[in-house]
Design a protein around this motif. Structure first.
Motif, PDB file in Angstrom:
ATOM      1  N   VAL A 156      -2.983   2.007  10.897  1.00 14.72           N
ATOM      2  CA  VAL A 156      -1.654   2.299  10.366  1.00 14.72           C
ATOM      3  C   VAL A 156      -1.760   3.524   9.459  1.00 14.72           C
ATOM      4  N   SER A 157      -0.945   4.535   9.704  1.00 15.06           N
ATOM      5  CA  SER A 157      -1.036   5.797   8.963  1.00 15.06           C
ATOM      6  C   SER A 157      -0.850   5.570   7.470  1.00 15.06           C
ATOM      7  N   TYR A 158      -1.586   6.353   6.675  1.00 16.07           N
ATOM      8  CA  TYR A 158      -1.556   6.162   5.227  1.00 16.07           C
ATOM      9  C   TYR A 158      -0.172   6.439   4.648  1.00 16.07           C
ATOM     10  N   ASP A 159       0.566   7.421   5.204  1.00 20.08           N
ATOM     11  CA  ASP A 159       1.887   7.714   4.652  1.00 20.08           C
ATOM     12  C   ASP A 159       2.875   6.591   4.947  1.00 20.08           C
ATOM     13  N   ILE A 160       2.716   5.918   6.100  1.00 20.16           N
ATOM     14  CA  ILE A 160       3.569   4.775   6.409  1.00 20.16           C
ATOM     15  C   ILE A 160       3.244   3.604   5.481  1.00 20.16           C
ATOM     16  N   GLY A 218     -12.343  -8.773   4.173  1.00 15.98           N
ATOM     17  CA  GLY A 218     -12.562  -8.008   2.950  1.00 15.98           C
ATOM     18  C   GLY A 218     -12.479  -6.516   3.173  1.00 15.98           C
ATOM     19  N   ILE A 219     -13.120  -6.016   4.219  1.00 19.54           N
ATOM     20  CA  ILE A 219     -13.094  -4.571   4.457  1.00 19.54           C
ATOM     21  C   ILE A 219     -11.720  -4.134   4.943  1.00 19.54           C
ATOM     22  N   GLY A 220     -10.995  -5.021   5.651  1.00 20.06           N
ATOM     23  CA  GLY A 220      -9.628  -4.697   6.053  1.00 20.06           C
ATOM     24  C   GLY A 220      -8.696  -4.598   4.862  1.00 20.06           C
ATOM     25  N   ALA A 221      -8.866  -5.505   3.886  1.00 21.60           N
ATOM     26  CA  ALA A 221      -8.046  -5.453   2.674  1.00 21.60           C
ATOM     27  C   ALA A 221      -8.340  -4.191   1.872  1.00 21.60           C
ATOM     28  N   LEU A 222      -9.613  -3.814   1.776  1.00 16.94           N
ATOM     29  CA  LEU A 222      -9.970  -2.600   1.041  1.00 16.94           C
ATOM     30  C   LEU A 222      -9.455  -1.361   1.757  1.00 16.94           C
ATOM     31  N   CYS A 223      -9.487  -1.366   3.082  1.00 12.16           N
ATOM     32  CA  CYS A 223      -8.959  -0.245   3.865  1.00 12.16           C
ATOM     33  C   CYS A 223      -7.460  -0.088   3.630  1.00 12.16           C
ATOM     34  N   LEU A 224      -6.728  -1.197   3.638  1.00 10.54           N
ATOM     35  CA  LEU A 224      -5.283  -1.151   3.412  1.00 10.54           C
ATOM     36  C   LEU A 224      -4.966  -0.704   1.989  1.00 10.54           C
ATOM     37  N   ALA A 225      -5.753  -1.170   1.025  1.00 11.67           N
ATOM     38  CA  ALA A 225      -5.520  -0.801  -0.370  1.00 11.67           C
ATOM     39  C   ALA A 225      -5.785   0.682  -0.606  1.00 11.67           C
ATOM     40  N   CYS A 226      -6.840   1.222  -0.004  1.00 12.46           N
ATOM     41  CA  CYS A 226      -7.150   2.634  -0.245  1.00 12.46           C
ATOM     42  C   CYS A 226      -6.134   3.541   0.442  1.00 12.46           C
ATOM     43  N   LYS A 227      -5.528   3.096   1.549  1.00 20.33           N
ATOM     44  CA  LYS A 227      -4.463   3.884   2.164  1.00 20.33           C
ATOM     45  C   LYS A 227      -3.229   3.935   1.267  1.00 20.33           C
ATOM     46  N   HIS A 228      -3.076   2.932   0.431  1.00 14.15           N
ATOM     47  CA  HIS A 228      -1.933   2.897  -0.476  1.00 14.15           C
ATOM     48  C   HIS A 228      -2.213   3.624  -1.783  1.00 14.15           C
ATOM     49  N   GLU A 229      -3.490   3.744  -2.176  1.00 16.36           N
ATOM     50  CA  GLU A 229      -3.803   4.214  -3.522  1.00 16.36           C
ATOM     51  C   GLU A 229      -4.668   5.462  -3.592  1.00 16.36           C
ATOM     52  N   GLU A 230      -5.372   5.815  -2.533  1.00 16.19           N
ATOM     53  CA  GLU A 230      -6.353   6.892  -2.621  1.00 16.19           C
ATOM     54  C   GLU A 230      -5.818   8.208  -2.065  1.00 16.19           C
ATOM     55  N   VAL A 231      -6.431   9.301  -2.515  1.00 18.29           N
ATOM     56  CA  VAL A 231      -6.126  10.628  -1.993  1.00 18.29           C
ATOM     57  C   VAL A 231      -7.007  10.936  -0.789  1.00 18.29           C
ATOM     58  N   MET A 232      -8.305  10.762  -0.953  1.00 18.96           N
ATOM     59  CA  MET A 232      -9.258  10.999   0.125  1.00 18.96           C
ATOM     60  C   MET A 232      -9.588   9.649   0.763  1.00 18.96           C
ATOM     61  N   ILE A 233      -9.106   9.441   1.980  1.00 22.36           N
ATOM     62  CA  ILE A 233      -9.229   8.146   2.646  1.00 22.36           C
ATOM     63  C   ILE A 233     -10.326   8.225   3.699  1.00 22.36           C
ATOM     64  N   PRO A 234     -11.324   7.344   3.641  1.00 19.18           N
ATOM     65  CA  PRO A 234     -12.386   7.374   4.654  1.00 19.18           C
ATOM     66  C   PRO A 234     -11.841   7.086   6.050  1.00 19.18           C
ATOM     67  N   ASN A 235     -12.579   7.546   7.028  1.00 16.18           N
ATOM     68  CA  ASN A 235     -12.242   7.250   8.412  1.00 16.18           C
ATOM     69  C   ASN A 235     -12.479   5.772   8.700  1.00 16.18           C
ATOM     70  N   LEU A 282       2.926  -4.461  -0.958  1.00 20.20           N
ATOM     71  CA  LEU A 282       1.650  -3.804  -1.229  1.00 20.20           C
ATOM     72  C   LEU A 282       1.574  -3.216  -2.630  1.00 20.20           C
ATOM     73  N   HIS A 283       2.719  -2.840  -3.192  1.00 17.15           N
ATOM     74  CA  HIS A 283       2.732  -2.172  -4.498  1.00 17.15           C
ATOM     75  C   HIS A 283       2.866  -3.230  -5.589  1.00 17.15           C
ATOM     76  N   MET A 284       1.728  -3.719  -6.069  1.00 14.82           N
ATOM     77  CA  MET A 284       1.691  -4.790  -7.050  1.00 14.82           C
ATOM     78  C   MET A 284       0.863  -4.364  -8.261  1.00 14.82           C
ATOM     79  N   PRO A 285       1.194  -4.853  -9.455  1.00 13.22           N
ATOM     80  CA  PRO A 285       0.387  -4.519 -10.636  1.00 13.22           C
ATOM     81  C   PRO A 285      -0.951  -5.248 -10.612  1.00 13.22           C
ATOM     82  N   THR A 286      -1.952  -4.617 -11.180  1.00 13.17           N
ATOM     83  CA  THR A 286      -3.290  -5.199 -11.251  1.00 13.17           C
ATOM     84  C   THR A 286      -3.706  -5.349 -12.712  1.00 13.17           C
ATOM     85  N   VAL A 287      -4.872  -5.932 -12.916  1.00  9.42           N
ATOM     86  CA  VAL A 287      -5.384  -6.102 -14.280  1.00  9.42           C
ATOM     87  C   VAL A 287      -5.570  -4.751 -14.951  1.00  9.42           C
ATOM     88  N   ASP A 288      -6.037  -3.762 -14.204  1.00 15.10           N
ATOM     89  CA  ASP A 288      -6.269  -2.437 -14.781  1.00 15.10           C
ATOM     90  C   ASP A 288      -4.963  -1.803 -15.253  1.00 15.10           C
TER      91      ASP A 288
END
Length: 669
Positions: free
Chosen positions: A186-190, A517-534, A566-572
């Motif tokens: 799923v594209s990061y911008d979507i 776990g890796i699927g959740a991290l992949c989805l989270a980084c598409k929502h939060e990161e600038v440089m997204i791994p392949n 997907l846009h939820m507050p975290t402890v940080d």
């Protein structure tokens, strides 16, 4: 006892003679079901009147799908204003609610099948795919052209198509974006677009109405397909000013907006930005063609709709060297000569100031454009000569919107109280109707919570193959992966939230826990990161334990199961304001060093990470964890304190040691 003897005993115990009748016959199953129905009858379930049962199930369907149904009035609406988008999938909330209602008894199953909202939603999804036969497309509809002209994705070479559709059974209208994603998943911008708009309820923000994601196999390759339905609009601010939906050059001259219309438009946009910023979201790429509008009754009466959040800057872009996207109206802190680009709400206010000047003039006059780039050094007579249509209050507001230093720029909430808008509710019927003074303030980002999970819920209790130790091992491994990829702390904590909510409703096998776990991290980084791994990098970090198509499938399944929340507050996020209060962290990134952390904040982030790897800790609400960690940080930062936070928001008065408490900032000795 020998192993062979134990095996024989087990075999003799479990084997049956040919004459023994198996209890698992169809007749026995029918008798068991009859006994279940009889038990339900004895408990009073059958005594529930038909009308009341229908009302209860209709209400449950409305809560799950997000629509509204009043059978007595003949009204059925799948896309209701002021509700979350309907996520249509076999793993989404609406499907789970129907399954739970249907599993009560045969009577409830029959009643659930007759609930119109569930019936329409289930018809739209067949075999995991969107059923186009249930939609009626309007060829050549202008609404689809409005959305297509406003979308940034066409500049990125994305495979998009826009369709104006109607659901015949309900009469709902929507503009459907169909995105064919490649092997990037799923594209990061979507992901960012959907995550920002899900739950966003504001009359001046183009609403997300429907989401459907699927994993398809075409031309020998697996790929993701995303269907996102948006609110229907009639025109755009670009067309209102320039008479065309297409983007125009600076030589094209349009019509200057009348004074009241200009005030109304600016007030609507400021109101929508104030809502976005309160939820921790910046638009990031504001321009006239990205502001859509609905035509209302009366001449020059429009309700503006802020659209296209596909390139809303994520958390990792708050201050960085790499520019993730070049906005069409970049503020000074985003220029190329700045080593560290600072993204945030202040960029939106600068872009809005340039739009304000443009629509007031009716053109992108190069003289005005160059002047507003250095408005801090422009004297009042020069500004008045170049913008004669603006009054004193309008010019004053323009100066505050276009301050060169982002920390000096006025906020959207402050701008709404500017004297320029005095009497706007009495003079403009659109503002009075859709943005009344009695309208409640937008909820704070830190107050948001997902619907599917409540603090204290033991989500592993529903997973027969998992235990607490596995959670700790998985989270510890994900923290290492996050460190290797240099993700921001929020990405890992979002992945934790996604896994927790997913495991609440969906059973998973032990061998697929790492994939989750890796699927959740992949989805989270598409929502939060600038440089997204392949996506292949995520497979490699799993030691190629899973094929690429399985990672793409779990990502699609998780997006649907989470209902796109997907846009939820975290402890940080909750920890930062508390550290700013005691002077242990900066509220905004430093322009010279891009440093947003401190040694104490980094240490507390490590404490949070260690705590969330411990299963009993992760069951608590993030606000409780943030308060506990912040209290520990305050004790360390100040040496000692007179107040210690309690879980019930009370305080414990602590007596000071000899010499009294040390003031904040005093040297440690």
């Amino acid at each position: 006892m020998p192993l062979a003897t134990m095996t024989n005993i087990g075999t003799a115990t479990t084997s049956r003679s040919p004459a023994t009748k198996s209890p698992c016959t169809r007749g026995q199953l029918r008798r068991n079901q009859a006994a279940t129905d009889e038990a339900a009858t004895s408990s009073g379930e059958s005594e529930l009147p038909e009308e009341l049962l229908s009302f209860v199930l209709t209400h449950l369907a409305g809560m799950a799908v997000g629509g509204r149904a009043t059978p007595e009035l003949g009204e059925i609406t799948l896309f209701e204003d002021g509700t979350d988008a309907a996520v249509l999938a076999e793993t989404s909330r609406f499907a789970r609610s129907w399954q739970r209602a249907s599993s009560v008894s045969h009577r409830w199953r029959a009643a659930a099948d007759e609930v119109q909202l569930w019936k329409v939603a289930r018809k739209l999804v067949r075999g995991g795919q969107l059923d186009w036969s249930q939609l009626k497309e309007t060829e050549g509809d202008k609404a689809a052209k409005c959305w297509q002209s406003s979308s940034t994705s066409r500049e990125e070479g994305k495979d998009d198509s826009w369709h104006a559709c109607t659901i015949p059974e309900t009469g709902d209208e929507t503009v459907l974006l169909v995105r064919k994603c490649s092997q990037e998943g799923v594209s990061y911008d979507i992901v960012r677009w959907i995550g920002c708009l899900q739950g966003m309820r504001h009359p001046c923000i183009a609403a997300l109405q429907m989401v459907h994601t699927s994993h398809v196999h075409e031309d020998g390759l697996w790929s993701a397909r995303v269907y996102a339905g948006f609110e229907r609009t009639d025109t755009s601010l670009q067309e209102i000013v320039y008479g065309t939906l297409a983007r125009t050059s600076h030589t094209v001259v349009g019509r200057p907006l009348p004074a009241l219309m200009l005030r109304s438009f600016l007030y609507q946009l400021l109101h929508s930005l104030a809502c976005c910023h309160a939820r921790g979201i910046s638009h990031g790429n504001l321009a006239p063609y990205r502001v859509l509008a609905k035509k209302l009754a009366g001449e020059d009466q429009y309700l503006l709709k802020l659209a296209d959040f596909g390139f809303s800057p994520p958390t990792a872009a708050l201050c960085n060297i790499d520019l993730p996207i070049r906005p069409s109206r970049a503020s000074p802190e985003l220029h190329a000569d700045c080593q560290f680009k600072r993204y945030g709400p202040a960029n939106d206010l600068w872009a809005l100031g340039t739009v304000f000047a443009e629509v007031a003039c009716g053109s992108r006059d190069p003289t005005v454009y160059m002047m507003i780039q250095e408005l801090d050094s422009t004297d009042e007579p020069t500004l008045k000569n170049n913008l004669p249509m603006m009054g004193t209050d309008a010019r004053n507001l323009l100066r505050k919107l276009l301050r060169a230093e982002p920390t000096d720029r006025i906020t959207a909430a402050e701008a709404l109280c500017h004297p320029y808008f005095e009497g706007i509710h009495e003079q403009c019927p659109v503002v009075a109707q859709y943005l009344p003074r009695s309208m409640p303030a937008a909820p704070s980002f830190l107050e948001l919570r997902a619907d599917a999970w409540q603090p204290g819920q033991d989500f592993l209790a529903r997973q027969p193959e998992l235990n607490r130790k596995m959670w700790g091992i998985l989270y510890d491994w994900l923290s290492v992966v996050s460190y290797k990829f240099k993700f921001v702390p929020r990405s890992l904590q979002l992945a934790c939230d996604y896994m927790r909510r997913y495991l609440m409703d969906t059973p998973i096998e032990r061998k697929r826990l790492q994939l989750l776990g890796i699927g959740a991290l992949c989805l989270a980084c598409k929502h939060e990161e600038v440089m997204i791994p392949n996506m292949n990098d995520f497979i490699y970090i799993c030691d190629n334990a899973y094929p690429l198509e399985e990672l793409m499938a779990i990502e699609v399944e998780m997006l649907s199961s989470l209902d796109a929340q997907l846009h939820m507050p975290t402890v940080d996020d909750m920890l930062l304001p508390k550290l700013v209060e005691i002077g242990a962290a900066l509220a905004l990134p430093d322009a010279d060093t891009a440093d947003t952390t401190s040694p104490l904040r980094q240490w507390l982030q490590c404490v949070t990470l260690i705590g969330q790897a411990h299963y009993p800790v992760v069951l608590h609400d993030p606000a409780v964890l943030a308060r506990c960690v912040a209290t520990l940080g305050a004790l360390l930062w100040c040496g000692q304190t007179t107040e210690v936070s309690r879980p019930d928001n009370g305080t414990l008065e602590e007596s000071s040691t000899a010499g009294g408490p040390r003031p904040r900032g005093a040297p440690r000795g």
